[in-house]
Design a protein around this motif. Structure first.
Motif, mmCIF file in Angstrom:
data_model
loop_
_atom_site.group_PDB
_atom_site.id
_atom_site.type_symbol
_atom_site.label_atom_id
_atom_site.label_comp_id
_atom_site.label_asym_id
_atom_site.label_seq_id
_atom_site.Cartn_x
_atom_site.Cartn_y
_atom_site.Cartn_z
ATOM 1 N N ALA A 1 3.384 -3.969 40.483
ATOM 2 C CA ALA A 1 3.481 -4.592 41.614
ATOM 3 C C ALA A 1 4.865 -4.841 42.319
ATOM 4 O O ALA A 1 4.862 -4.872 43.642
ATOM 5 C CB ALA A 1 2.677 -5.966 41.379
ATOM 6 N N ALA B 1 0.397 -10.859 44.449
ATOM 7 C CA ALA B 1 -1.042 -10.486 44.327
ATOM 8 C C ALA B 1 -1.700 -11.511 45.407
ATOM 9 O O ALA B 1 -1.564 -12.660 45.535
ATOM 10 C CB ALA B 1 -1.741 -10.891 42.962
ATOM 11 N N PHE C 1 -5.195 -8.693 41.116
ATOM 12 C CA PHE C 1 -4.978 -8.252 39.610
ATOM 13 C C PHE C 1 -6.279 -8.726 38.910
ATOM 14 O O PHE C 1 -6.956 -9.504 39.208
ATOM 15 C CB PHE C 1 -3.809 -9.166 38.974
ATOM 16 C CG PHE C 1 -2.535 -8.895 39.318
ATOM 17 C CD1 PHE C 1 -2.184 -7.499 38.864
ATOM 18 C CD2 PHE C 1 -1.447 -9.750 39.906
ATOM 19 C CE1 PHE C 1 -0.939 -7.025 38.830
ATOM 20 C CE2 PHE C 1 -0.224 -9.054 40.129
ATOM 21 C CZ PHE C 1 0.048 -8.071 39.558
ATOM 22 N N TYR D 1 -6.677 -12.842 41.744
ATOM 23 C CA TYR D 1 -6.570 -12.666 40.391
ATOM 24 C C TYR D 1 -7.901 -13.113 39.648
ATOM 25 O O TYR D 1 -8.477 -13.992 40.001
ATOM 26 C CB TYR D 1 -5.632 -13.643 39.576
ATOM 27 C CG TYR D 1 -5.161 -13.490 38.324
ATOM 28 C CD1 TYR D 1 -6.030 -14.135 37.468
ATOM 29 C CD2 TYR D 1 -4.065 -12.876 37.970
ATOM 30 C CE1 TYR D 1 -5.646 -13.891 36.261
ATOM 31 C CE2 TYR D 1 -3.665 -12.753 36.533
ATOM 32 C CZ TYR D 1 -4.595 -13.426 35.658
ATOM 33 O OH TYR D 1 -3.988 -12.948 34.616
ATOM 34 N N GLY E 1 0.993 -13.366 38.338
ATOM 35 C CA GLY E 1 0.323 -12.493 39.420
ATOM 36 C C GLY E 1 0.767 -12.922 40.711
ATOM 37 O O GLY E 1 0.889 -11.823 41.574
ATOM 38 N N ILE F 1 -3.080 -6.831 46.832
ATOM 39 C CA ILE F 1 -3.100 -6.469 45.551
ATOM 40 C C ILE F 1 -4.356 -7.459 44.582
ATOM 41 O O ILE F 1 -3.950 -8.741 44.810
ATOM 42 C CB ILE F 1 -1.917 -6.502 44.698
ATOM 43 C CG1 ILE F 1 -1.087 -5.218 45.264
ATOM 44 C CG2 ILE F 1 -2.162 -6.163 43.081
ATOM 45 C CD1 ILE F 1 0.167 -5.104 44.730
#
Length: 208
Positions: free
Chosen positions: A67, A102, A83, A105, A97, A81
């Motif tokens: 990342a 991110a 995770f 999550y 994260g 993103i």
């Protein structure tokens, strides 16, 4: 017509990639597999993705390091993103994260319906961005044509542009309402998209 959105799935275990593909099979998207952080970075060099599903615990380059590389690149830093990791991960994984960039999550085993719903919203947001980019290009062309020689076709172009802008605004409002009813994950990206759309509307209003 926007291209089908591509989703990059990064996991070192083949069975996990197969499971992700099965979960997302009902969505209109193109899944792309990567078995490592290095493979993911290579895939990102030549392909545009709407979303990255990134496993945290991988041998070699883990999800956090992957990342970090993605967010350092100008071309990929804005790709959202999510995770993915197992439920018994270290307690600071969620914090790490989000710190790595991110937008969400999820812990395994996760609810397939929840993952599918989240991915669907990100795909829709990506497609809205594509359409908004197309509208902006059309507006720039219209502005460039605002010369005496271009006045004749103005009545034919502006109503169509107004219709497309209104459709984009209505769609943005609908997605914002969906985000408010869920966990608010998309509040940041939706706010950015709203600002872009507002600038586009202001440019159109000035034109007419």
């Amino acid at each position: 017509m926007p291209d089908r959105a591509k989703i990059l799935m990064v996991d070192d275990r083949e069975e996990n990639l197969i499971a992700l593909e099965a979960i997302l099979s009902s969505l209109d998207l193109v899944p792309v597999r990567a078995r490592s952080g290095e493979e993911a970075l290579k895939a990102l060099l030549g392909t545009e993705f709407a979303l990255i599903l990134l496993d945290v615990r991988m041998p070699g380059m883990d999800g956090f390091e992957t990342a970090a590389h993605i967010k350092r690149r100008e071309r990929t830093r804005n790709i959202p993103i999510i995770f993915l990791t197992v439920v018994d991960s270290a307690p600071d994984y969620a914090f790490r994260g989000y710190a790595a960039g991110a937008v969400d999550y999820l812990t395994k085993p996760f609810d397939p319906w929840v993952l599918r719903a989240k991915v669907a919203v990100f795909v829709e947001l990506y497609q809205m961005n594509q359409r908004l980019t197309e509208q902006a290009a059309l507006l720039r062309e219209r502005l460039a044509a605002e010369l005496p020689s271009g006045e004749a076709d103005q009545p034919a172009v502006l109503p169509e542009l107004s219709r497309r802008l209104t459709a984009a605004e209505d769609e943005l409002n609908r997605v914002m309402e969906l985000s408010r009813k869920s966990d608010g994950t998309l509040s940041g990206p939706l706010a950015d998209l709203g600002r872009r759309l507002a600038h586009l509307r202001a440019g159109f209003d000035a034109l007419v």
